[in-house]
Design a protein around this motif. Sequence first.
Motif, PDB file in Angstrom:
ATOM      1  N   LEU A 176     -24.267   3.745 -34.449  1.00 52.42           N
ATOM      2  CA  LEU A 176     -24.798   3.762 -35.804  1.00 52.42           C
ATOM      3  C   LEU A 176     -24.135   2.661 -36.605  1.00 52.42           C
ATOM      4  N   ILE A 177     -24.717   2.385 -37.749  1.00 47.65           N
ATOM      5  CA  ILE A 177     -24.199   1.313 -38.599  1.00 47.65           C
ATOM      6  C   ILE A 177     -23.474   1.946 -39.788  1.00 47.65           C
ATOM      7  N   ILE A 178     -22.206   1.626 -39.921  1.00 46.99           N
ATOM      8  CA  ILE A 178     -21.395   2.133 -41.025  1.00 46.99           C
ATOM      9  C   ILE A 178     -21.298   1.025 -42.080  1.00 46.99           C
ATOM     10  N   ALA A 179     -21.889   1.250 -43.242  1.00 39.52           N
ATOM     11  CA  ALA A 179     -21.957   0.192 -44.249  1.00 39.52           C
ATOM     12  C   ALA A 179     -20.583  -0.147 -44.820  1.00 39.52           C
ATOM     13  N   SER A 180     -19.710   0.872 -44.944  1.00 44.78           N
ATOM     14  CA  SER A 180     -18.393   0.620 -45.524  1.00 44.78           C
ATOM     15  C   SER A 180     -17.352   1.511 -44.857  1.00 44.78           C
ATOM     16  N   PRO A 181     -16.752   1.044 -43.769  1.00 45.00           N
ATOM     17  CA  PRO A 181     -15.694   1.838 -43.121  1.00 45.00           C
ATOM     18  C   PRO A 181     -14.552   2.163 -44.081  1.00 45.00           C
ATOM     19  N   GLN A 182     -14.283   1.244 -44.994  1.00 44.78           N
ATOM     20  CA  GLN A 182     -13.201   1.470 -45.945  1.00 44.78           C
ATOM     21  C   GLN A 182     -13.510   2.675 -46.841  1.00 44.78           C
ATOM     22  N   TYR A 183     -14.765   2.796 -47.267  1.00 44.24           N
ATOM     23  CA  TYR A 183     -15.146   3.952 -48.081  1.00 44.24           C
ATOM     24  C   TYR A 183     -14.971   5.235 -47.283  1.00 44.24           C
ATOM     25  N   MET A 184     -15.378   5.223 -46.026  1.00 48.12           N
ATOM     26  CA  MET A 184     -15.263   6.425 -45.199  1.00 48.12           C
ATOM     27  C   MET A 184     -13.793   6.837 -45.041  1.00 48.12           C
TER      28      MET A 184
END
Length: 805
Positions: free
Chosen positions: A398-406
């Motif tokens: 899957l595509i994670i738009a913002s790993p930092q946000y997660m």
Amino acid sequence: MGETSTSQAPVDEVDERAPLLGSSESEPNEPEAPAKRAGKWVARNAVLISVSLLVLAVIIILCIFFASYRPKKPTTKTALCLTPACVHASSEILYNLSPDYKNLDPCDDFEELVCGGWDERHDLRPDQGDAFTGTIMSENSQMLLRHILEAPYPEDSDHSSFSPAQLLQSVSSVDQQNFDKLKAAYDACMDEATINKAGVNPLLEVVHQIAELFPVTESVVHKRTPLLGKGKDDILDLLIFLYKLGLSPLVSLGAGADDKDPDVVVIQVSPPWRIGLPAKNYYEDPKILKEYKDTVAQVLENLYPDDKHESAALHADWMRSSGHGKIAARGKAIDSSNEIVEFEKQLAAASPNPEDAQDVTKYYNPMSLKDADSLTPQIQLANVLQKLAPLDYTINRLIIASPQYMNNLTQILFSTSRETLQTYFIWKVVQAFSSEIEADEIKPYTRFSNKLQGKDPDSSPERWRTCVGHVDDGLGWILSRFFVEKAFSEKAKNFGDQIVSDIKEMFIEKLKKTKWMDKSVVELAIEKVHKIVQKIGYPTKSPDIMDPPSLQHYYESVNITPSTFFQNTLSMSRLVVSLQWSSLGKPVDRNEWGMTVPTVNAYYNPPGNEIVFPAGIMQFPVFDVNVPQYLSYGAFGSVSGHELSHAFDSTGRHYDQNGNYTDWWTNSTVEGFKERAQCFVDQYAKYTVPGPDNKPLHVNGKLTLGENIADAGGVSAAFAAWQKRRAETPNQDLPGLEYFTQDQLFFVSYANWWCGKSRKETAINRIYTDPHAPKWARILGTMANSRDFKDSFKCKNREPVCELW
């Protein structure tokens, strides 16, 4: 030459032959003097000379006569168009022009020159935050749709030739069934008496389901239960429930084309598009934050009165009899609102800035399901996704738009109680469905939202406008079918195709002349233009709006009844979600459209390498087949060029001719682009609007970069396309606009499309969130970047401020 003729030569040949042939006598005569010979020649030919002079005189007189009465060449004065369509178009432009337009310098303030009259003639309604020419077009379409929805199904004699009822007589009964469904949804929305009687109860049904799926322990006030305690798995069912209603709490989930493999559908995970307030900047404004907290407190207190409230006992009884789970025990409502807003504030701080959220180089982060799930173990991402995806679909990536946000979300959830989360989820439902409820309990939020946009706090759109939008949102393709019949034609579709094809041709010519792009990149860019798919007017697949059975099947799962407006809304929302998730495991459907037909807008889709123009935007005054073409090329042509230019803007340049996200530009070309793009960033950052403290609030040049590049490229390509067309078929002039040349009217038409006004608060919100510059800046900035504009108006400085193509 050797023979001697004994016969007498004709009179008119004697002297012609004499110089060449000798006399018939055996001995030659002595030569005579020239004067003497001439005298003899005149004497011999006096009659012939007289006749010749007479003929010559007649010819001269006739030439003078016909020259004096010959009609002037068509090029000396262009014909005037006096048809009703041309008179209408001319009057619209004249009304919009500043009354002082002849004394204004177009090179200094073209927006005032073109739009000064528009500003005087249009006032914002109390329920409007802003408006522009496109708003007027949209409202005209809304009025047409209202007439369609409030009229009976058109009989055979009422159908136009451009109608599925004419093309497919055998399925006319299905067409009428579709119409009946459409009308039932509209009528349910218009039934304000029933909606008012239901009050807040439909919303409370959803709220109580949240309490049932994610209960909390009745506790002493201020005691808080950690999320990862007993019963931690119940957040899974709650999130699935909310996602199926179209809500995106904590994270936004969806499915769409994989940027690096655009024929494959992939799961996409991103921060919520909106946390609570419209922009993260608002969480840094103490005044707005206090008003927001007070609003949340008022709504919560209205929904769940404390023991002193007269309805508290009834509410508790209702809860017990309905078998719902417990809702968090609270002290003062303001305490709960503080917790919610502080939680949202943390989420907003963790979210990427708007310009980064739209940067594919930052939001494209492919991951395995295992790695993605490890980012936020509290929300059990893997389990949520497996429940939403089809049973036979295996989630590989899957595509994670913002790993930092997660990662930040993990820390935020770790310190957040179940009570706060439950209240937050309830608040998300209130926000999502507040416009579907008519109840005093929700009014504080409606007033706050209006005030945040500068509207009258107690204002609301006319009910029919709300209901037209409701039907377009939920049954848009059926509505599109009836809109097309009334507002579009085959002639319009062909003209639209012509304009877009002309734009593509001219853009290719501009690419060929571009010096900062390497030749290899130019060749690929030209191939990309050739491969751009142009969708004009309406879809004929997925679904085919001209095929009633196709529409009936598409909306088969949507249940509509004339007395359950709120339930109709939920059913519509569930369809949108289910269609998206059901696409997993299938090839990307490139026939789908992202906008319904009445929409006054257009778009470019990078993975699909397609430009889409719904019939809604192909209306007067942007587009008209019955007026001189410079008007349509100036407005709709520039829109077309704008969308095509997106294929090579700060985002589109990362996608190749097949829609793949890849590095296909050489290093030198990238550097050339960045240098010129920075010019646009700096240029638009100089434009300002009054900020919250009345200090100048600057346009975000990075956020608006792609749109500003597209505006400049669009006008340039459209002007070149029209110049070629006018060379083939001269355009007529418009009455009353003799002050302008046709070249100048091209740009007047472009700017006329962007005439508008905005309330201060709405303008601020758009600066924070909108990737488009303010309307007035789109006129001034684009004209400043147009060499053709400056040449047409003979500006002193003809050089563009910024230029790419």
